[in-house]
Scaffold this active site. Structure first.
Site, PDB file in Angstrom:
ATOM      1  N   ASP A  37      -9.237   8.817 -14.087  1.00  0.00           N
ATOM      2  CA  ASP A  37      -9.155   8.701 -12.633  1.00  0.00           C
ATOM      3  C   ASP A  37     -10.120   7.607 -12.188  1.00  0.00           C
ATOM      4  OD1 ASP A  37      -8.090  10.952 -10.307  1.00  0.00           O
ATOM      5  OD2 ASP A  37      -9.477   9.399  -9.645  1.00  0.00           O
ATOM      6  N   ILE A  38      -9.749   6.894 -11.136  1.00  0.00           N
ATOM      7  CA  ILE A  38     -10.654   5.888 -10.592  1.00  0.00           C
ATOM      8  C   ILE A  38     -11.900   6.545 -10.029  1.00  0.00           C
ATOM      9  CG2 ILE A  38      -9.483   5.861  -8.351  1.00  0.00           C
ATOM     10  CD1 ILE A  38     -10.169   2.888  -8.138  1.00  0.00           C
ATOM     11  N   ASP A  75      -9.709   2.604 -13.684  1.00  0.00           N
ATOM     12  CA  ASP A  75      -8.741   2.199 -12.671  1.00  0.00           C
ATOM     13  C   ASP A  75      -7.452   1.784 -13.378  1.00  0.00           C
ATOM     14  OD1 ASP A  75      -7.314   0.937 -10.602  1.00  0.00           O
ATOM     15  OD2 ASP A  75      -9.096  -0.025  -9.769  1.00  0.00           O
ATOM     16  N   ASN A 102       0.520   9.624 -13.252  1.00  0.00           N
ATOM     17  CA  ASN A 102       0.465  10.367 -11.989  1.00  0.00           C
ATOM     18  C   ASN A 102      -0.366   9.680 -10.911  1.00  0.00           C
ATOM     19  OD1 ASN A 102       0.268  13.036 -10.306  1.00  0.00           O
ATOM     20  ND2 ASN A 102      -1.850  12.496 -10.771  1.00  0.00           N
ATOM     21  N   TYR A 169       4.633   1.705  -0.393  1.00  0.00           N
ATOM     22  CA  TYR A 169       4.739   3.002  -1.062  1.00  0.00           C
ATOM     23  C   TYR A 169       6.186   3.274  -1.472  1.00  0.00           C
ATOM     24  CZ  TYR A 169       4.078   8.005  -1.902  1.00  0.00           C
ATOM     25  OH  TYR A 169       4.041   9.256  -2.477  1.00  0.00           O
ATOM     26  N   VAL A 202       3.143  17.454  -0.818  1.00  0.00           N
ATOM     27  CA  VAL A 202       2.433  18.394  -1.681  1.00  0.00           C
ATOM     28  C   VAL A 202       1.070  18.699  -1.057  1.00  0.00           C
ATOM     29  CG1 VAL A 202       1.655  18.880  -4.031  1.00  0.00           C
ATOM     30  CG2 VAL A 202       3.572  17.307  -3.656  1.00  0.00           C
ATOM     31  N   THR A 204      -2.113  18.598  -1.231  1.00  0.00           N
ATOM     32  CA  THR A 204      -3.215  17.960  -1.947  1.00  0.00           C
ATOM     33  C   THR A 204      -4.055  17.180  -0.943  1.00  0.00           C
ATOM     34  OG1 THR A 204      -2.049  15.882  -2.361  1.00  0.00           O
ATOM     35  CG2 THR A 204      -1.743  17.662  -3.982  1.00  0.00           C
TER      36      THR A 204
END
Length: 270
Positions: A37-38, A75, A102, A169, A202, A204
């Protein structure tokens, strides 16, 4: 014994949200995890992104299941850093069987900038490409495996608004489908299956934050376009994790090249 006993999964965006859920769910079924993960902020993203503390919590939850995890801050836009993180995990855990691309961002705000386009395409499309590129040879060496690329309902429908971040996106998530279909054909001879998963909203931190809610409420047409058919406003991360578990396990051993919605009927309404 879990259905993934002896398997190793490489997961990007693993510090929180869907990525952490996938790491924990696969670990519950016996998998060891390479987590990337970044864990830092990208300037064009208006909501708070994951932190090193979030990534440490993923490690804690996986280790509590008595599974091994190699977690690295990297990254997905940085090919060399991503390769180093992956290679370190393979050296420690002995190989890889599952790849979950993901990591993603949603730079949507009331004050859009042109940079949003470049950052979201770099993370959500180029980052997915690089995740597969750094890992595919290891899957080939393993004699097969499964790759799942996280797209979106925005990868199958023209939604997301008119700002640079929203257009980027949607374009990136559509592009992920093209990558999946190409990789599914290229890697089939190596017994590697490749699919995409397409969530609706979602629950999150990427979605449930003040900035995102303000953005959605500012445009009634956009807000209404986000409604699901089933009477739920959002799904939970584990709903995606369970679908991914099917795709990467022997239960889905002949499933490849598919776009799998987990969307509470969202796309059926389009």
């Amino acid at each position: 014994m879990g259905v993934l006993e002896g398997k190793v999964a490489f997961i990007t965006g693993a510090a929180r949200g869907q990525g952490r859920s996938h790491a924990v769910r696969l670990a519950q079924e016996g998998a060891d995890i390479i987590a990337v993960d970044i864990a830092a902020q990208i300037d064009s993203v208006p909501y708070p992104m994951a932190t090193p503390e979030d990534l440490a919590e993923t490690v804690k939850q996986v280790e509590a299941l008595d599974r091994r995890i190699h977690a690295v801050q990297a990254d997905v836009r940085d090919r060399e850093a991503l390769q180093a993180a992956f290679d370190g995990g393979v050296a420690l855990l002995g190989g890889v069987d599952i790849v979950l691309a993901n990591a993603g961002i949603a730079p949507l705000s009331m004050h859009p900038t042109r940079q949003e386009w470049f950052d979201v395409v770099d993370v959500n499309l180029t980052g997915v490409y690089q995740t597969v590129e750094v890992s595919k040879q290891a899957l080939i060496d393993r004699g097969g495996g499964a790759i799942v690329l996280t797209s979106s309902t925005a990868g199958l429908a023209g939604i997301g608004g008119s700002a640079p971040g929203g257009l980027g996106y949607t374009a990136a998530k559509h592009g992920v489908v093209g990558l999946m279909r190409s990789y599914a054909n290229q890697l089939a001879e190596h017994s590697i299956r490749v699919n995409t998963i397409h969530p609706t909203g979602v629950n999150t931190p990427m979605v449930v934050n003040d900035v995102m809610q303000e953005f959605l409420q500012s445009d009634p047409l956009l807000s209404n376009a986000m409604a699901n058919a089933l009477p739920v406003p959002m799904i939970e991360p584990v709903d995606l994790s369970n679908a991914i578990l099917f795709l990467v396990s022997d239960a889905g051993r002949y499933v490849t090249g598919v776009t799998l919605p987990v969307d509470a009927g969202f796309l059926n309404k389009r």
